[in-house]
Design a protein around this motif. Structure first.
Motif, PDB file in Angstrom:
ATOM      1  N   ILE A 228       0.825  -1.219   0.000  1.00  0.00           N
ATOM      2  CA  ILE A 228       0.000   0.000   0.000  1.00  0.00           C
ATOM      3  C   ILE A 228       0.855   1.263   0.000  1.00  0.00           C
ATOM      4  CG2 ILE A 228      -1.799   1.301   1.194  1.00  0.00           C
ATOM      5  CD1 ILE A 228      -2.772  -1.315   2.398  1.00  0.00           C
ATOM      6  N   GLY A 229       1.702   1.396   1.007  1.00  0.00           N
ATOM      7  CA  GLY A 229       2.476   2.619   1.091  1.00  0.00           C
ATOM      8  C   GLY A 229       3.252   2.727   2.382  1.00  0.00           C
ATOM      9  N   PHE A 230       3.263   3.932   2.965  1.00  0.00           N
ATOM     10  CA  PHE A 230       4.078   4.188   4.147  1.00  0.00           C
ATOM     11  C   PHE A 230       3.297   5.022   5.160  1.00  0.00           C
ATOM     12  CE2 PHE A 230       7.018   3.544   0.665  1.00  0.00           C
ATOM     13  CZ  PHE A 230       8.009   2.751   1.217  1.00  0.00           C
ATOM     14  N   LYS A 231       3.735   4.905   6.414  1.00  0.00           N
ATOM     15  CA  LYS A 231       3.266   5.790   7.476  1.00  0.00           C
ATOM     16  C   LYS A 231       4.488   6.452   8.101  1.00  0.00           C
ATOM     17  CE  LYS A 231      -1.206   4.220   9.241  1.00  0.00           C
ATOM     18  NZ  LYS A 231      -1.918   3.764  10.460  1.00  0.00           N
ATOM     19  N   PHE A 232       4.472   7.786   8.149  1.00  0.00           N
ATOM     20  CA  PHE A 232       5.543   8.530   8.799  1.00  0.00           C
ATOM     21  C   PHE A 232       5.019   8.936  10.177  1.00  0.00           C
ATOM     22  CE2 PHE A 232       8.006  12.521   9.498  1.00  0.00           C
ATOM     23  CZ  PHE A 232       9.273  11.962   9.467  1.00  0.00           C
ATOM     24  N   LEU A 233       5.427   8.184  11.180  1.00  0.00           N
ATOM     25  CA  LEU A 233       4.909   8.371  12.529  1.00  0.00           C
ATOM     26  C   LEU A 233       5.808   9.304  13.329  1.00  0.00           C
ATOM     27  CD1 LEU A 233       3.920   4.677  13.360  1.00  0.00           C
ATOM     28  CD2 LEU A 233       2.474   6.494  12.431  1.00  0.00           C
ATOM     29  N   VAL A 234       5.204  10.357  13.866  1.00  0.00           N
ATOM     30  CA  VAL A 234       5.902  11.287  14.724  1.00  0.00           C
ATOM     31  C   VAL A 234       5.036  11.492  15.962  1.00  0.00           C
ATOM     32  CG1 VAL A 234       6.928  13.582  14.960  1.00  0.00           C
ATOM     33  CG2 VAL A 234       6.883  12.450  12.714  1.00  0.00           C
ATOM     34  N   ALA A 235       5.585  11.191  17.126  1.00  0.00           N
ATOM     35  CA  ALA A 235       4.819  11.333  18.353  1.00  0.00           C
ATOM     36  C   ALA A 235       4.458  12.798  18.580  1.00  0.00           C
ATOM     37  CB  ALA A 235       5.616  10.803  19.540  1.00  0.00           C
ATOM     38  N   GLU A 236       3.185  13.039  18.868  1.00  0.00           N
ATOM     39  CA  GLU A 236       2.742  14.405  19.119  1.00  0.00           C
ATOM     40  C   GLU A 236       3.269  14.879  20.466  1.00  0.00           C
ATOM     41  OE1 GLU A 236       1.276  16.249  17.010  1.00  0.00           O
ATOM     42  OE2 GLU A 236       0.779  14.741  15.500  1.00  0.00           O
ATOM     43  N   LYS A 237       3.719  16.143  20.516  1.00  0.00           N
ATOM     44  CA  LYS A 237       4.218  16.707  21.767  1.00  0.00           C
ATOM     45  C   LYS A 237       3.064  16.967  22.724  1.00  0.00           C
ATOM     46  CE  LYS A 237       8.253  18.910  19.669  1.00  0.00           C
ATOM     47  NZ  LYS A 237       8.974  20.178  19.453  1.00  0.00           N
ATOM     48  N   VAL A 238       3.263  16.572  23.952  1.00  0.00           N
ATOM     49  CA  VAL A 238       2.222  16.749  24.972  1.00  0.00           C
ATOM     50  C   VAL A 238       2.333  18.148  25.574  1.00  0.00           C
ATOM     51  CG1 VAL A 238       1.284  15.887  27.125  1.00  0.00           C
ATOM     52  CG2 VAL A 238       2.296  14.303  25.464  1.00  0.00           C
TER      53      VAL A 238
END
Length: 238
Positions: A228-238
């Motif tokens: 399918i493709g890709f996921k660019f995961l970046v943790a959201e800042k709290v």
């Protein structure tokens, strides 16, 4: 005609060069021809060009080496390879260097013209560096990293890595679509300009590079969603 598109054609086969130059001249392009990589670099440094067409196998300096030297001086100018080498490894090498397209010989001049038109249209639609400074933040914060997009630098504390044009474009694109599934075809269309098979292979190489560049921050991850493709995961800042 000052507005005419200027093309540098570096080709050691005089028959092929004459055919291509004649055809492009008729279509209104201004074509400078060099017969080898050494003279090709001299022409490039002497004049301003809008597009470069390179053969691969040439005397004195091959097309890959010349492309790397041109890319070091101008990361934005379009480069189209025109070669009798038609193996996947040859095309992948060209795209790794930063080629915009790759056509194999014998050359169909109509197809070549269409490919040139597509590249130039894409180039004209891309914002210039000065526009990018106005429309996008100069520094894009990606987890613990900072991407200086106009100058193609990826910074992690005091560590600074110089990115290629394609690497910087791909990283910015991924960040804009962070934490969402992005189809391969969409990435290729938006960053490379089409979803050609060989550019797809090149995409995998670039993703591997970005994973390596971003490995110091465990909150960043590039997931390959098979088929399918890709996921660019970046943790959201709290």
């Amino acid at each position: 005609m000052s507005d005419a598109v200027k093309i540098l054609l570096v080709e050691d086969d005089r028959i092929i060069a004459s055919l291509v130059k004649k055809y492009l001249d008729i279509r209104g392009y201004v074509v400078h021809h060099a017969e080898d990589g050494v003279n090709g670099l001299k022409e490039f440094e002497k004049f301003d060009f809008d597009l470069i067409i390179l053969d691969v196998m040439m005397p004195h300096k091959d097309g890959y080496t010349l492309a790397e030297e041109i890319r070091a001086k101008d990361p934005y100018i379009p480069i189209l390879f025109m070669s009798s080498n038609n193996l996947p490894k040859d095309k992948i090498k060209a795209f790794r260097i930063g080629a915009d397209d790759y056509v194999t010989k014998p050359v169909n001049v109509e197809e070549l013209l269409l490919r040139i038109e597509v590249i130039l249209k894409r180039q004209n639609n891309q914002p210039k560096v000065d526009q990018l400074k106005e429309e996008d933040p100069q520094e894009i914060h990606i987890g613990k990293y900072v991407l200086d997009f106009p100058y193609q630098k990826l910074m992690y504390g005091d560590d600074v890595r110089k990115l290629t044009t394609r690497e910087a474009e791909l990283l910015r694109f991924l960040f804009r679509h962070r934490n969402n599934l992005i189809k391969r075809e969409y990435i290729l269309q938006e960053v490379w300009g089409d979803d050609d098979y060989y550019k797809g292979r090149s995409l995998d190489v670039f993703m591997s590079r970005l994973r390596k560049y971003l490995k110091e921050d465990p909150t960043i991850e590039i997931l390959n969603v098979h088929g399918i493709g890709f996921k660019f995961l970046v943790a959201e800042k709290v």
